[in-house]
Design a protein around this motif. Structure first.
Motif, PDB file in Angstrom:
ATOM      1  N   MET A  64      54.113  42.836  36.064  1.00  0.00           N
ATOM      2  CA  MET A  64      54.117  43.130  37.181  1.00  0.00           C
ATOM      3  C   MET A  64      53.807  44.755  37.148  1.00  0.00           C
ATOM      4  O   MET A  64      53.784  45.250  38.299  1.00  0.00           O
ATOM      5  CB  MET A  64      55.040  42.398  38.085  1.00  0.00           C
ATOM      6  N   VAL A  65      54.598  45.509  36.166  1.00  0.00           N
ATOM      7  CA  VAL A  65      54.947  46.736  36.327  1.00  0.00           C
ATOM      8  C   VAL A  65      53.643  47.474  36.818  1.00  0.00           C
ATOM      9  O   VAL A  65      53.590  48.609  37.491  1.00  0.00           O
ATOM     10  CB  VAL A  65      55.557  47.269  34.836  1.00  0.00           C
ATOM     11  N   PRO A  66      52.547  47.589  35.916  1.00  0.00           N
ATOM     12  CA  PRO A  66      51.408  48.144  36.378  1.00  0.00           C
ATOM     13  C   PRO A  66      51.036  48.220  38.017  1.00  0.00           C
ATOM     14  O   PRO A  66      50.640  49.469  38.722  1.00  0.00           O
ATOM     15  CB  PRO A  66      50.144  47.775  35.708  1.00  0.00           C
ATOM     16  N   THR A  67      50.883  47.188  38.609  1.00  0.00           N
ATOM     17  CA  THR A  67      50.900  47.038  40.048  1.00  0.00           C
ATOM     18  C   THR A  67      51.820  47.659  40.663  1.00  0.00           C
ATOM     19  O   THR A  67      51.531  48.554  41.682  1.00  0.00           O
ATOM     20  CB  THR A  67      50.900  45.422  40.383  1.00  0.00           C
ATOM     21  N   LEU A  68      53.049  47.694  40.267  1.00  0.00           N
ATOM     22  CA  LEU A  68      54.139  48.565  40.957  1.00  0.00           C
ATOM     23  C   LEU A  68      53.970  49.892  40.966  1.00  0.00           C
ATOM     24  O   LEU A  68      54.142  50.569  41.790  1.00  0.00           O
ATOM     25  CB  LEU A  68      55.633  48.216  40.404  1.00  0.00           C
ATOM     26  N   VAL A  69      53.190  50.434  39.981  1.00  0.00           N
ATOM     27  CA  VAL A  69      52.997  51.796  39.815  1.00  0.00           C
ATOM     28  C   VAL A  69      51.960  52.454  40.960  1.00  0.00           C
ATOM     29  O   VAL A  69      51.942  53.267  41.239  1.00  0.00           O
ATOM     30  CB  VAL A  69      52.677  52.381  38.431  1.00  0.00           C
ATOM     31  N   ILE A  70      50.980  51.426  40.773  1.00  0.00           N
ATOM     32  CA  ILE A  70      49.661  51.968  41.912  1.00  0.00           C
ATOM     33  C   ILE A  70      49.869  51.619  43.110  1.00  0.00           C
ATOM     34  O   ILE A  70      49.039  52.019  44.010  1.00  0.00           O
ATOM     35  CB  ILE A  70      48.315  51.473  41.222  1.00  0.00           C
ATOM     36  N   LEU A  71      50.475  50.364  43.303  1.00  0.00           N
ATOM     37  CA  LEU A  71      50.731  50.164  45.072  1.00  0.00           C
ATOM     38  C   LEU A  71      51.204  51.249  46.095  1.00  0.00           C
ATOM     39  O   LEU A  71      50.642  51.310  47.119  1.00  0.00           O
ATOM     40  CB  LEU A  71      51.138  48.971  45.137  1.00  0.00           C
ATOM     41  N   GLN A  82      43.631  40.364  48.409  1.00  0.00           N
ATOM     42  CA  GLN A  82      44.001  39.189  48.286  1.00  0.00           C
ATOM     43  C   GLN A  82      42.737  38.221  47.629  1.00  0.00           C
ATOM     44  O   GLN A  82      42.985  37.438  46.802  1.00  0.00           O
ATOM     45  CB  GLN A  82      44.479  38.447  49.706  1.00  0.00           C
ATOM     46  N   LEU A  83      41.750  38.318  48.159  1.00  0.00           N
ATOM     47  CA  LEU A  83      40.375  37.626  47.553  1.00  0.00           C
ATOM     48  C   LEU A  83      40.264  37.832  46.084  1.00  0.00           C
ATOM     49  O   LEU A  83      40.005  37.005  45.409  1.00  0.00           O
ATOM     50  CB  LEU A  83      39.126  38.100  48.367  1.00  0.00           C
ATOM     51  N   VAL A  84      40.149  38.950  45.771  1.00  0.00           N
ATOM     52  CA  VAL A  84      40.065  39.495  44.276  1.00  0.00           C
ATOM     53  C   VAL A  84      41.080  38.945  43.426  1.00  0.00           C
ATOM     54  O   VAL A  84      40.931  38.411  42.316  1.00  0.00           O
ATOM     55  CB  VAL A  84      39.650  40.935  44.011  1.00  0.00           C
ATOM     56  N   ARG A  85      42.406  39.001  43.774  1.00  0.00           N
ATOM     57  CA  ARG A  85      43.426  38.722  43.110  1.00  0.00           C
ATOM     58  C   ARG A  85      43.446  37.008  43.092  1.00  0.00           C
ATOM     59  O   ARG A  85      43.676  36.372  41.920  1.00  0.00           O
ATOM     60  CB  ARG A  85      44.839  38.881  44.065  1.00  0.00           C
ATOM     61  N   VAL A  86      42.925  36.492  44.076  1.00  0.00           N
ATOM     62  CA  VAL A  86      43.017  34.838  43.837  1.00  0.00           C
ATOM     63  C   VAL A  86      41.874  34.360  42.942  1.00  0.00           C
ATOM     64  O   VAL A  86      42.008  33.583  42.275  1.00  0.00           O
ATOM     65  CB  VAL A  86      42.693  34.164  45.401  1.00  0.00           C
ATOM     66  N   LEU A  87      40.667  35.049  43.111  1.00  0.00           N
ATOM     67  CA  LEU A  87      39.485  34.736  42.170  1.00  0.00           C
ATOM     68  C   LEU A  87      39.867  35.192  41.025  1.00  0.00           C
ATOM     69  O   LEU A  87      39.584  34.256  40.066  1.00  0.00           O
ATOM     70  CB  LEU A  87      38.278  35.508  42.606  1.00  0.00           C
ATOM     71  N   PHE A  88      40.535  36.115  40.544  1.00  0.00           N
ATOM     72  CA  PHE A  88      41.142  36.395  39.192  1.00  0.00           C
ATOM     73  C   PHE A  88      41.856  35.417  38.552  1.00  0.00           C
ATOM     74  O   PHE A  88      41.756  34.765  37.350  1.00  0.00           O
ATOM     75  CB  PHE A  88      41.570  37.674  39.017  1.00  0.00           C
ATOM     76  N   ASN A  98      51.105  34.477  33.227  1.00  0.00           N
ATOM     77  CA  ASN A  98      50.968  35.818  32.953  1.00  0.00           C
ATOM     78  C   ASN A  98      49.704  36.685  33.216  1.00  0.00           C
ATOM     79  O   ASN A  98      49.726  37.738  33.920  1.00  0.00           O
ATOM     80  CB  ASN A  98      51.048  36.112  31.326  1.00  0.00           C
ATOM     81  N   TYR A  99      48.548  35.919  33.139  1.00  0.00           N
ATOM     82  CA  TYR A  99      47.171  36.284  33.721  1.00  0.00           C
ATOM     83  C   TYR A  99      47.415  36.314  35.331  1.00  0.00           C
ATOM     84  O   TYR A  99      46.822  37.221  36.197  1.00  0.00           O
ATOM     85  CB  TYR A  99      46.182  35.533  33.434  1.00  0.00           C
ATOM     86  N   SER A 100      48.085  35.435  35.755  1.00  0.00           N
ATOM     87  CA  SER A 100      47.988  35.116  37.423  1.00  0.00           C
ATOM     88  C   SER A 100      48.978  36.253  37.905  1.00  0.00           C
ATOM     89  O   SER A 100      48.612  36.819  38.982  1.00  0.00           O
ATOM     90  CB  SER A 100      48.515  33.753  37.536  1.00  0.00           C
ATOM     91  N   THR A 101      50.015  36.551  37.049  1.00  0.00           N
ATOM     92  CA  THR A 101      50.918  37.664  37.913  1.00  0.00           C
ATOM     93  C   THR A 101      50.152  39.090  37.450  1.00  0.00           C
ATOM     94  O   THR A 101      50.158  39.680  38.682  1.00  0.00           O
ATOM     95  CB  THR A 101      52.151  37.740  37.109  1.00  0.00           C
ATOM     96  N   PHE A 102      49.411  39.212  36.457  1.00  0.00           N
ATOM     97  CA  PHE A 102      48.574  40.594  36.265  1.00  0.00           C
ATOM     98  C   PHE A 102      47.595  40.690  37.405  1.00  0.00           C
ATOM     99  O   PHE A 102      47.222  41.809  37.585  1.00  0.00           O
ATOM    100  CB  PHE A 102      47.859  40.308  35.074  1.00  0.00           C
TER     101      PHE A 102
END
Length: 535
Positions: free
Chosen positions: A133-140, A167-173, A194-198
């Motif tokens: 989750m760290v990369p998301t925390l950096v860019i959000l 949310q849409l792209v996150r769910v699709l991924f 792990n891919y789901s959290t990424f």
């Protein structure tokens, strides 16, 4: 102005509502692809162990700056000082890059400690999930600053639409990655988690792309504002940031309250159940999934109704407080509380009655899971009332009171956590949270009642509660009678049963509100439910 307000409200509601719907509906196919009920419970526990600290660190990283910057930008624009707005926005953006990176680093370093205390079997697996989750925390945080800039320019469309894209792209991924790993590759559910959290990072990138594309589209408009702006003043960025911190930190603290309580559960539950009661780690993980990871997905939707109501009255209460119009403040608070209760109580209680069906639609069918979901939904009333009342007093500028009471609440939660969890297990952890929120909410309500309300302003509250209790008891009785002959056993029949049963009692509730006159008092009109017959 009215059209702009309506447009802004539409885009905000569209982004918020659809994002929340997507955020819960995807669980159905995702968990089905994960595999067995045991693997589904483990996946939920790992996902939640990563997401709760991430949400807490994100709140710290954002620190209320986007909303505060939005107000600052709006103020400067109102004075035709767009160059100053841009100046503050640039420094805010740099600061958000710094806080994002700092919070990302802290989460990375503390991940093993958090994982070790979390109610999961494998510390190593949880550590990896948290660090993903760290990369998301950096860019959000910087992205939230861009949204705040648009908000300050009274342009709500990019806020709502970017949330939806994220949310849409996150769910699709999540769904595509899980399908690729579990169905096509016959892989491990831990890799899928792990891919789901990424996926939060991928969703954030999609939101960035939309926001930058929208900025390019609106470049001409902002260029005009820049050229027509008055010359920039000598703006003290340090002073502005100091004022923002002073104003924003109480909001962040109060806004993170539920996440803080969930984090306390995450860090203490395993130690109590394994260390004191002798439960094994796998059983503790399953219990944590049943009382925290799974119900939080449902209760978040219920509490979001309250947040939508309470936030809608925030600007009005703040304005009335500045004018010191005590009578209008009392009327607005009373309307807020009645509107909150009239929507919150039926949502929580009817879903609690239908806990078997609701739990079965989204998660594996489980008697214990359904019972804990029902209890969590009932206790979520305390969380929602807390959210509403504390938003009210903060709107009135009483930040110190809110901070004091919440700190007391956290102390109460910590004091009650061990004895109640040891005695009642998962029910005890939920009870510790509910009791704590209830007591501090009563304290704040007493303050509001004494300072702002007058007799007769909450005339509908007792009737709303009575109607809800009667409808809930009737629904419970009818549901128990039906269960003697029929109980849904698959997701389709559970969904259909919940929709028909819940819809029927929702109509009964509406009819009773209408008949009693409560509906007209709150909403200003009466619903016509009469059926026209043949003549």
């Amino acid at each position: 102005m009215k059209n702009k307000l309506l447009s802004g409200t539409f885009w905000m509601m569209l982004g918020s509502i659809l994002s929340r719907i997507l955020g819960i509906v995807y669980l159905i196919p995702w968990l089905m692809m994960i595999g067995s009920p045991a693997d589904q419970n483990a996946a939920q526990a790992i996902f939640n162990a990563a997401y709760t600290p991430y949400a807490l660190f994100l709140a710290l990283g954002v620190a209320g700056f986007p909303t505060a910057i939005a107000r600052q930008v709006a103020e400067y624009n109102g004075q035709n000082r767009f160059k100053d707005s841009l100046h503050v926005f640039k420094y805010g953006l740099l600061f958000m890059f710094f806080t994002g990176a700092l919070c990302g680093l802290l989460l990375y370093l503390f991940a093993p400690l958090i994982a070790r205390q979390s109610a999961v079997v494998s510390t190593e697996v949880a550590t990896t999930a948290i660090r993903v989750m760290v990369p998301t925390l950096v860019i959000l945080p910087p992205m939230s600053m861009i949204r705040g800039f648009y908000q300050g320019n009274s342009d709500m469309q990019p806020m709502g639409v970017s949330q939806l894209w994220e949310q849409l792209v996150r769910v699709l991924f999540i769904l595509v990655a899980t399908y690729w790993i579990m169905i096509l590759g016959h892989g491990d559910y831990i890799k899928a988690v792990n891919y789901s959290t990424f996926a939060t990072f991928i969703g954030a990138l999609a939101s960035y792309i939309y926001l930058l594309a929208y900025m390019r589209k609106r470049f001409g408009h902002y260029k005009t504002l820049y050229h027509e702006s008055l010359p920039p003043r000598d703006v003290s960025i340090g002073r502005i940031f100091k004022d923002i911190f002073k104003e924003a930190l109480p909001f962040i603290y109060i806004g993170s309250a539920i996440t803080i309580y969930q984090f306390i559960d995450q860090l203490t539950f395993k130690d109590i159940m394994v260390g004191l009661t002798g439960l094994d780690a796998l059983q503790a993980q399953d219990l944590y999934t049943y009382f925290s990871a799974n119900p939080s997905k449902i209760t978040t939707v219920v509490i979001s109704l309250t947040i939508a109501i309470s936030e809608s009255s925030l600007p009005l209460l703040a304005t009335l407080a500045k004018r010191k119009e005590k009578e209008q403040i009392g009327q607005t608070i009373a309307q807020n509380i009645e509107l909150m209760l009239v929507t919150l109580l039926p949502s929580s209680l009817l879903l609690a009655v239908l806990a078997w069906e609701v739990n079965g639609v989204f998660f594996p069918f489980s008697q214990l899971g359904a019972h804990l979901l029902a209890y969590a939904l009932v206790t979520s009333i305390a969380l929602a009332v807390f959210t509403d009342l504390f938003t009210v007093i903060q709107s009135l500028g009483e930040h110190k009171l809110a901070v004091r009471y919440l700190t007391l609440g956290i102390v109460l939660k910590l004091a009650l956590q061990v004895p109640l969890t040891y005695t009642f297990g998962a029910y005890g952890a939920l009870t510790a949270t509910a009791l704590s929120f209830t007591l501090i909410s009563l304290g704040v309500y007493g303050h509001i009642k004494h300072k702002y309300l007058v007799r007769g302003q909450l005339k509908n509250v007792k009737l709303i509660i009575v109607i809800n209790v009667l409808v809930a008891l009737a629904a419970l009785l009818v549901n128990e009678l039906i269960s003697l002959v029929y109980v849904p056993q698959n997701k389709v029949t559970a969904f259909l049963y919940a929709a028909v049963f819940g819809g029927s009692f929702a109509l009964l509730y509406l009819a009773l509100l209408n008949k009693s006159g409560v509906f007209k008092d709150i909403f200003g009109f009466k619903v016509r439910l009469a059926v026209r017959g043949k003549h």
